[in-house]
Write an enzyme that holds these catalytic residues in place. Structure first.
Site: not given
Length: 315
Positions: A67, A110, A158, A160, A213-214
């Site tokens: 990937k 995933r 979020d 947004r 996320g990190a």
């Protein structure tokens, strides 16, 4: 001349139902933990000040994968996703390229699957409610996979408003505040990781955290004080100790290897999971190539079964 199917983002996302993604990725964790699937270390190539490229290889079940994917946080200003790239799936016996896939879609599937897998393995008995902080592509798939696994109701957060509102409407959940999300049994953070969103006072007894996320050095969604207050789990220690939630705490010496359990060992039954109902469990997901291999293999099978459309190119 080799003809190779190329599967775009929407086709990848439509190829596998969340329940199959969860099953496939869970099996990949087990196979990797048992040594049946191999995964060399992820390679980072910085492109300052814009972002970085990552090269992620894996091999298992007669398939090899590479990937090539980005993390370019400023891309939104240019109307581009932060995460882009391609997955190359090859035959492990003769080296033939078998398929090219959109890497962002594979990553989203995933990532969502592992959120459900870790929650099932580590959340408190009877946990149901969910808070999702960060409702972009990956956060949305985390929410969808959790809903498919029976979790909910949920709170979507979020900056947004349209992202949180849209995901909440889709799942029959509600848009809300971070405080409402942290009141849930399971909280998934899927933010860019440049700002801490989980503080020590965010925690409550019985909480399970998926921090998704990190995924690189210098990023963190939780403060060191919050991390050290939790029972700690990760996808793979070598990767997590160099980038992600545990890296800062590991570098400062407040978290050691023996304090962190890999999810594959919990799924295999060779290591304990949640210590007790009142504990706060934290799963640090940095993203593994074996997870990508599981999803790519499923898309290849779907294409061979005639369930996925693909453009074919001659190499």
């Amino acid at each position: 001349m080799t003809e190779v199917p190329v599967v775009g983002r929407e086709a990848v996302l439509g190829a596998i139902a969340p329940a199959e993604a969860i099953e496939r990725v869970g099996d990949a964790f087990l196979r990797h933990h048992r040594g049946e699937w191999r995964m060399p270390a992820k390679v980072y190539l910085d492109s300052p000040p814009y972002g970085d490229f990552r090269a992620m290889p894996a091999l298992g079940d007669g398939l090899a994968l590479l990937k090539w994917i980005t993390s370019f946080p400023g891309n939104a200003a240019h109307g581009l996703p932060a995460v882009m790239g391609v997955v190359c799936l090859s035959d492990a016996y003769d080296g033939r390229p078998l398929m090219l896939l959109d890497a962002g879609a594979v990553t989203a599937l995933r990532t969502g699957a592992v959120a459900a897998i870790a929650s099932a393995a580590l959340a408190a008995p009877g946990a149901a409610s969910v808070g999702v902080i960060g409702c972009g592509l990956h956060g949305a798939w985390a929410a969808r996979c959790l809903a498919a696994a029976g979790y909910g109701p949920g709170v979507c957060v979020d900056p947004r408003a349209e992202a949180a509102d849209g995901l909440a409407r889709e799942l029959g959940w509600q848009a809300g505040s971070p405080a409402q999300a942290f009141a849930s049994d399971v909280v998934c953070c899927v933010t860019p990781g440049h700002e801490v969103v989980v503080q020590r006072d965010s925690l409550h007894p019985g909480l399970h955290l998926n921090l998704l996320g990190a995924d690189a050095a210098g990023k963190a969604e939780a403060s060191v004080e919050a991390v050290t207050a939790c029972a700690l789990f990760c996808d793979e220690w070598e990767q997590a100790s160099h980038g992600g939630e545990l890296a800062t705490a590991a570098r400062s010496g407040v978290v050691r290897r023996e304090q962190v359990t890999e999810l594959g060992a919990v799924l295999d039954g060779s290591a304990p999971g949640r210590p007790d109902a009142a504990a706060v469990t934290l799963f640090d997901s940095t993203g593994l190539a074996i997870q990508d291999l599981a999803i790519a293999a499923a898309v290849l099978q779907a294409w061979r079964d005639g369930r996925v459309d693909a453009t074919t190119v001659a190499l």
